[in-house]
Design a protein around this motif. Sequence first.
Motif, PDB file in Angstrom:
ATOM      1  N   VAL A 121       0.858  -1.185   0.000  1.00 52.38           N
ATOM      2  CA  VAL A 121       0.000   0.000   0.000  1.00 52.38           C
ATOM      3  C   VAL A 121       0.893   1.234   0.000  1.00 52.38           C
ATOM      4  N   TYR A 122       0.716   2.085  -0.988  1.00 49.19           N
ATOM      5  CA  TYR A 122       1.375   3.389  -1.022  1.00 49.19           C
ATOM      6  C   TYR A 122       0.330   4.426  -0.636  1.00 49.19           C
ATOM      7  N   LEU A 123       0.528   5.067   0.496  1.00 48.82           N
ATOM      8  CA  LEU A 123      -0.415   6.057   1.005  1.00 48.82           C
ATOM      9  C   LEU A 123       0.204   7.439   0.820  1.00 48.82           C
ATOM     10  N   ILE A 124      -0.423   8.273  -0.014  1.00 47.94           N
ATOM     11  CA  ILE A 124       0.129   9.584  -0.353  1.00 47.94           C
ATOM     12  C   ILE A 124      -0.761  10.652   0.272  1.00 47.94           C
ATOM     13  N   THR A 125      -0.235  11.382   1.266  1.00 50.66           N
ATOM     14  CA  THR A 125      -1.085  12.228   2.089  1.00 50.66           C
ATOM     15  C   THR A 125      -0.279  13.295   2.827  1.00 50.66           C
ATOM     16  N   ASP A 126      -0.977  14.310   3.335  1.00 49.78           N
ATOM     17  CA  ASP A 126      -0.330  15.279   4.224  1.00 49.78           C
ATOM     18  C   ASP A 126      -0.551  14.908   5.689  1.00 49.78           C
ATOM     19  N   CYS A 127      -1.267  13.818   5.927  1.00 48.88           N
ATOM     20  CA  CYS A 127      -1.533  13.299   7.281  1.00 48.88           C
ATOM     21  C   CYS A 127      -2.270  14.297   8.162  1.00 48.88           C
ATOM     22  N   SER A 128      -2.991  15.224   7.570  1.00 49.62           N
ATOM     23  CA  SER A 128      -3.744  16.184   8.369  1.00 49.62           C
ATOM     24  C   SER A 128      -5.027  15.526   8.873  1.00 49.62           C
ATOM     25  N   VAL A 129      -5.219  15.576  10.177  1.00 50.95           N
ATOM     26  CA  VAL A 129      -6.430  15.006  10.764  1.00 50.95           C
ATOM     27  C   VAL A 129      -7.293  16.096  11.411  1.00 50.95           C
ATOM     28  N   ALA A 130      -6.846  17.354  11.316  1.00 53.45           N
ATOM     29  CA  ALA A 130      -7.635  18.461  11.848  1.00 53.45           C
ATOM     30  C   ALA A 130      -8.910  18.605  11.037  1.00 53.45           C
ATOM     31  N   ASN A 131     -10.042  18.637  11.699  1.00 58.12           N
ATOM     32  CA  ASN A 131     -11.341  18.779  11.035  1.00 58.12           C
ATOM     33  C   ASN A 131     -11.621  17.656  10.039  1.00 58.12           C
ATOM     34  N   SER A 132     -11.028  16.488  10.287  1.00 54.71           N
ATOM     35  CA  SER A 132     -11.226  15.374   9.349  1.00 54.71           C
ATOM     36  C   SER A 132     -12.611  14.767   9.475  1.00 54.71           C
ATOM     37  N   GLY A 133     -13.215  14.919  10.651  1.00 50.39           N
ATOM     38  CA  GLY A 133     -14.535  14.337  10.879  1.00 50.39           C
ATOM     39  C   GLY A 133     -14.485  12.866  11.245  1.00 50.39           C
ATOM     40  N   PHE A 134     -13.277  12.316  11.413  1.00 50.20           N
ATOM     41  CA  PHE A 134     -13.136  10.892  11.721  1.00 50.20           C
ATOM     42  C   PHE A 134     -12.161  10.711  12.876  1.00 50.20           C
ATOM     43  N   SER A 135     -12.325   9.624  13.587  1.00 49.15           N
ATOM     44  CA  SER A 135     -11.545   9.365  14.785  1.00 49.15           C
ATOM     45  C   SER A 135     -10.118   8.925  14.441  1.00 49.15           C
ATOM     46  N   VAL A 136      -9.149   9.589  15.069  1.00 49.24           N
ATOM     47  CA  VAL A 136      -7.754   9.183  14.927  1.00 49.24           C
ATOM     48  C   VAL A 136      -7.564   7.788  15.515  1.00 49.24           C
ATOM     49  N   GLU A 137      -8.226   7.525  16.632  1.00 51.09           N
ATOM     50  CA  GLU A 137      -8.092   6.222  17.299  1.00 51.09           C
ATOM     51  C   GLU A 137      -8.552   5.081  16.393  1.00 51.09           C
ATOM     52  N   SER A 138      -9.639   5.310  15.651  1.00 51.17           N
ATOM     53  CA  SER A 138     -10.128   4.251  14.760  1.00 51.17           C
ATOM     54  C   SER A 138      -9.155   4.012  13.610  1.00 51.17           C
ATOM     55  N   ALA A 139      -8.518   5.074  13.123  1.00 47.93           N
ATOM     56  CA  ALA A 139      -7.524   4.924  12.056  1.00 47.93           C
ATOM     57  C   ALA A 139      -6.319   4.136  12.547  1.00 47.93           C
ATOM     58  N   LEU A 140      -5.873   4.426  13.764  1.00 43.92           N
ATOM     59  CA  LEU A 140      -4.721   3.711  14.321  1.00 43.92           C
ATOM     60  C   LEU A 140      -5.049   2.243  14.570  1.00 43.92           C
ATOM     61  N   LYS A 141      -6.295   1.972  14.940  1.00 46.31           N
ATOM     62  CA  LYS A 141      -6.709   0.586  15.161  1.00 46.31           C
ATOM     63  C   LYS A 141      -6.654  -0.211  13.865  1.00 46.31           C
ATOM     64  N   VAL A 142      -7.082   0.411  12.772  1.00 53.01           N
ATOM     65  CA  VAL A 142      -7.017  -0.268  11.466  1.00 53.01           C
ATOM     66  C   VAL A 142      -5.563  -0.429  11.035  1.00 53.01           C
ATOM     67  N   ALA A 143      -4.749   0.592  11.263  1.00 52.58           N
ATOM     68  CA  ALA A 143      -3.329   0.503  10.898  1.00 52.58           C
ATOM     69  C   ALA A 143      -2.657  -0.668  11.598  1.00 52.58           C
ATOM     70  N   GLU A 144      -3.096  -0.953  12.820  1.00 47.95           N
ATOM     71  CA  GLU A 144      -2.521  -2.049  13.598  1.00 47.95           C
ATOM     72  C   GLU A 144      -2.752  -3.405  12.934  1.00 47.95           C
ATOM     73  N   GLU A 145      -3.796  -3.495  12.097  1.00 50.14           N
ATOM     74  CA  GLU A 145      -4.076  -4.747  11.401  1.00 50.14           C
ATOM     75  C   GLU A 145      -2.979  -5.080  10.391  1.00 50.14           C
ATOM     76  N   TYR A 146      -2.203  -4.071   9.987  1.00 50.56           N
ATOM     77  CA  TYR A 146      -1.111  -4.298   9.043  1.00 50.56           C
ATOM     78  C   TYR A 146       0.134  -4.852   9.726  1.00 50.56           C
ATOM     79  N   ALA A 147       0.110  -4.913  11.035  1.00 49.82           N
ATOM     80  CA  ALA A 147       1.278  -5.375  11.783  1.00 49.82           C
ATOM     81  C   ALA A 147       1.498  -6.881  11.662  1.00 49.82           C
ATOM     82  N   ASP A 148       0.576  -7.589  11.020  1.00 50.90           N
ATOM     83  CA  ASP A 148       0.769  -9.030  10.835  1.00 50.90           C
ATOM     84  C   ASP A 148       1.844  -9.318   9.788  1.00 50.90           C
TER      85      ASP A 148
END
Length: 199
Positions: A121-148
């Motif tokens: 996965v190539y993720l191309i982003t500025d990583c801005s989460v200000a006013n994203s409307g979505f939970s940072v915690e939920s994003a980190l939880k999904v990212a953890e699934e890649y740790a396998d």
Amino acid sequence: IHIEERDLIVRYLQSQQLVNAVIATDISLSMEMSDPSDNLTRRNRPEKLEIAKRTSLSLGRMVERMNRRNEVTHVAFYGNSKILSPAELYTCGAELGTNFGGVLKKARKVLESAPDNIGIVYLITDCSVANSGFSVESALKVAEEYADERYYLRLFFIEPDRETKKFANLMTEKAGRNSRIIPVKIGNLDIEAVEDIVD
């Protein structure tokens, strides 16, 4: 834009095993914003969104050149995620929201469709989460699934600052040792050096 070979994981791409690559491009509203204190903003400075699109298209072409049977899927993400053709990606505009968890889930689903291939996965982003409307915690939880360690995550990080670096570091930390951050500074880029594959 100079993309180093190690950022493409070339040793895998050049092997006989095929690659299934998902190139996820951030098209959220923050990608159209520039630092107003930066003089480059007022002098032919490319927007982050344009840089992201060109990086995405260049990466896709490079992966396909390694082996014409490699699979490349372009995904544009904002509050939602959608699969687009290269031409559709190049012409799309910015949208509201930034759902990192959603795009990582979609990317994983695409990769799971070809379990025998190397998944990247190539993720191309500025990583801005200000006013994203979505939970940072939920994003980190999904990212953890890649740790396998089944898949590789490369985060092309456009214009990092203190706050966005913190989130990027947390995300790659959760994603495990197969993840890596590649910082991209717009002021140091020559966008004419990026091959434009869309006429």
